[in-house]
Design an enzyme around this catalytic site. Structure first.
Site, mmCIF file in Angstrom:
data_model
loop_
_atom_site.group_PDB
_atom_site.id
_atom_site.type_symbol
_atom_site.label_atom_id
_atom_site.label_comp_id
_atom_site.label_asym_id
_atom_site.label_seq_id
_atom_site.Cartn_x
_atom_site.Cartn_y
_atom_site.Cartn_z
ATOM 1 N N SER A 154 0.825 -1.203 0.000
ATOM 2 C CA SER A 154 0.000 0.000 0.000
ATOM 3 C C SER A 154 0.859 1.253 0.000
ATOM 4 O O SER A 154 0.554 2.242 -0.682
ATOM 5 C CB SER A 154 -0.927 -0.005 1.223
ATOM 6 O OG SER A 154 -1.648 1.205 1.322
ATOM 7 N N GLU A 174 5.140 2.273 14.793
ATOM 8 C CA GLU A 174 6.199 1.301 14.507
ATOM 9 C C GLU A 174 5.835 0.414 13.319
ATOM 10 O O GLU A 174 6.688 0.060 12.497
ATOM 11 C CB GLU A 174 6.464 0.435 15.743
ATOM 12 C CG GLU A 174 7.584 -0.581 15.532
ATOM 13 C CD GLU A 174 7.866 -1.402 16.781
ATOM 14 O OE1 GLU A 174 8.446 -2.492 16.627
ATOM 15 O OE2 GLU A 174 7.507 -0.960 17.885
#
Length: 551
Positions: A46, A71
């Site tokens: 993505s 993270e």
């Protein structure tokens, strides 16, 4: 347009900037300890297509930047082979970074219950949160927060099963109610997947069936036990302590503690039965439970002879009918007739047993049945049965039997009277001197051992017999009375729990006798409260000011 950040800034940086991935390090704030590789690859694809839609939050860390939130986005960016990542740089302390990261992550749906539980605990450990304000902060009920935080009580082996989908969350929620020792036993016997199937593999059970097995094998109804359960009433392993609808005395989920208390009670009850009836021996039926084996083993270690034998029960005394339990007079009179007939049979059977003792053909015994101690008798082998040697022997046995018959009469009188005074309202009258002595007799049960020297010359004594208590109450000094009363108060106030009227009474008692120690204790915890109170007050003031400005 984003700016590229190549150096550390000590002040908070506003706006979104681009930071080179090589200058970013991960922190220890993220409550999510496991991130799916598939999820990372999907997010990386993505990012290649549309980029990062939400910047990460970082703080300066030496010459680099430490991730506070984001993270997963950072790791996916590394997989996507990007050079930079959009970020918000903010200077914050370790505590603030931890709090910010946990709160931000807990608002995401993909956080597991185990990670959620650990996150709540980390927030509570900061000292700025408790169950009440955690519930408010995250829009949960206090019960939900408490139940989640109980997951922190799971052992490492059970946690590995949960994280590896070896057991369901329903099962985990039940297991966390049990002590670490019990969890270890359940894992070893039923969840470890070892080749042996002696104890049964529980890994594939449904949640409902698993709970049934737990309650059957590891959780016991406290009403089945006869030992003193005053400590159990406030124990965290009592199901009543976290149930909205307490049931009886509750159920104990700390099986090892329960068994140990029951074992000690049964051992002492056996010894007491032998002391009350000299000549009684200990009998063990060949079909006793494992817990009872421990009781008999302990008695053997203490020097008592234990023999395996078939034990006969004493004739059972029939219960006299109560007119209040019958709808009409005819049924009551019929029940009375049956009672008198059964009582005659009981008396005859009882006489036969007594005659067996008189003839030396039977021996009284005490044994353990289930969770209680019962008395009975065993038939002696014919070779051990001795005929009376002469008239003197017969006279001795008859005299002994007469004494025993008198004891039986007294025991029956005591039993009936005990029931009567428990169930009957006492007449109103002045408190007598005799009753005052009885009160001290009862309170002597809670006398501290270090105070025995005030009442007995035997410095090694650890228990006062009833005879010694009677001697004491007949010669009490005012000093001794004060010691007895205060030891009694200490015993019954020291089990105060939580915020209650009894707790406040205990504090006032302590203030009366240990003002400096109590003042030191209050100062220590009130200082912590004051700091927390100030922080909450500041936040409330800021929030209220914001509401007024909007209004």
């Amino acid at each position: 347009m984003n700016k590229r950040v190549n150096s550390t800034k000590s002040e908070e940086t506003k706006g979104i900037v681009s930071i080179e991935l090589s200058k970013i390090v991960t922190g220890d704030f993220n409550p999510r300890k496991s991130i799916s590789e598939n999820e990372l690859r999907e997010l990386a694809e993505s990012i290649k297509q549309v980029g990062i839609l939400q910047p990460v939050l970082v703080r300066p860390k030496g010459k680099k930047f430490e991730i506070v939130c984001g993270e997963r986005r950072f790791r996916a960016s590394v997989l996507a082979d990007t050079k930079t990542i959009p970020a918000i740089v903010r200077t914050m302390s370790d505590d603030a970074a931890l709090e910010f990261s946990i709160i931000e992550n807990l608002q995401r749906k993909e956080v597991s219950p185990i990670e959620e539980a650990a996150a709540y605990k980390r927030l509570a450990d900061t000292g700025r949160y408790n169950v009440e304000n955690l519930a408010v902060r995250f829009g949960k009920s206090e019960t939900y927060i408490r139940n989640r935080m109980r997951l922190n009580e799971l052992t490492d082996e059970i946690l590995d099963l949960v994280n590896g989908d070896g057991i369901s969350m329903t099962v985990a929620m039940e297991l966390c109610k049990y002590s670490a020792d019990v969890q270890a036993d359940i894992y070893e016997r039923h969840l470890s997947g070892k080749p042996t199937t002696y104890y049964g593999d529980w890994r594939n059970l449904t949640g409902r069936d698993f709970v049934k097995r737990l309650e059957s094998d590891y959780c016991n109804d406290l009403s089945r036990y006869r030992f003193d359960k005053s400590e159990c009433a406030v124990c965290s392993f009592n199901t009543n302590c976290y149930s909205l609808f307490p049931d009886g005395e509750g159920r104990c989920s700390n099986l090892f503690c329960l068994r140990e208390k029951n074992r000690r009670y049964l051992v002492e009850a056996c010894k007491s039965a032998i002391e009350k009836c000299p000549g009684t021996e200990i009998g063990q039926t060949p079909y006793g439970t494992a817990e009872n084996e421990d009781v008999f083993a302990e008695l053997s270690e203490q020097g008592y002879a234990v023999s395996k034998t078939h034990i006969n029960s004493y004739p059972q005394k029939p219960e006299e009918p109560n007119a209040e339990n019958f709808e009409n007079r005819a049924d009551y009179e019929e029940a009375q007739t049956d009672y008198y007939s059964n009582y005659a049979g009981y008396t005859e059977a009882n006489d036969e047993v007594e005659q067996l003792f008189l003839d030396g053909k039977a021996q009284p015994v005490v044994t353990v049945s289930g969770n209680e101690v019962i008395t009975g008798y065993v038939m002696l082998p014919e070779e051990e049965t001795q005929a009376p040697a002469g008239e003197a022997d017969v006279i001795g046995k008859l005299e002994k039997q007469d004494v025993r018959n008198r004891e039986i009469a007294v025991e029956n009188i005591v039993d009936d009277t005990r029931k009567y005074i428990r169930e009957t309202e006492l007449p109103q009258s002045d408190f007598t001197e005799f009753e005052d002595k009885l009160l001290y007799f009862a309170m002597l049960e809670d006398l501290k051992r270090e105070h025995f020297a005030l009442f007995t010359e035997d410095s090694d004594k650890w228990h006062l017999s009833d005879e010694e208590k009677i001697q004491i109450i007949n010669n009490l000094t005012e000093e001794q009375k004060t010691v007895i009363r205060r030891d009694f108060l200490v015993k019954h106030l020291s089990d105060a729990f939580g915020v209650s009227k009894k707790s406040y009474l205990m504090l006032e008692f302590a203030r009366l006798h240990f003002p400096e120690a109590l003042e030191e204790t209050e100062s220590k915890y009130n200082e912590v409260y004051t700091k927390r109170h100030e922080r909450i007050t500041e936040r409330l003031t800021a929030l209220k000011s914001g509401v007024q400005e909007v209004a």
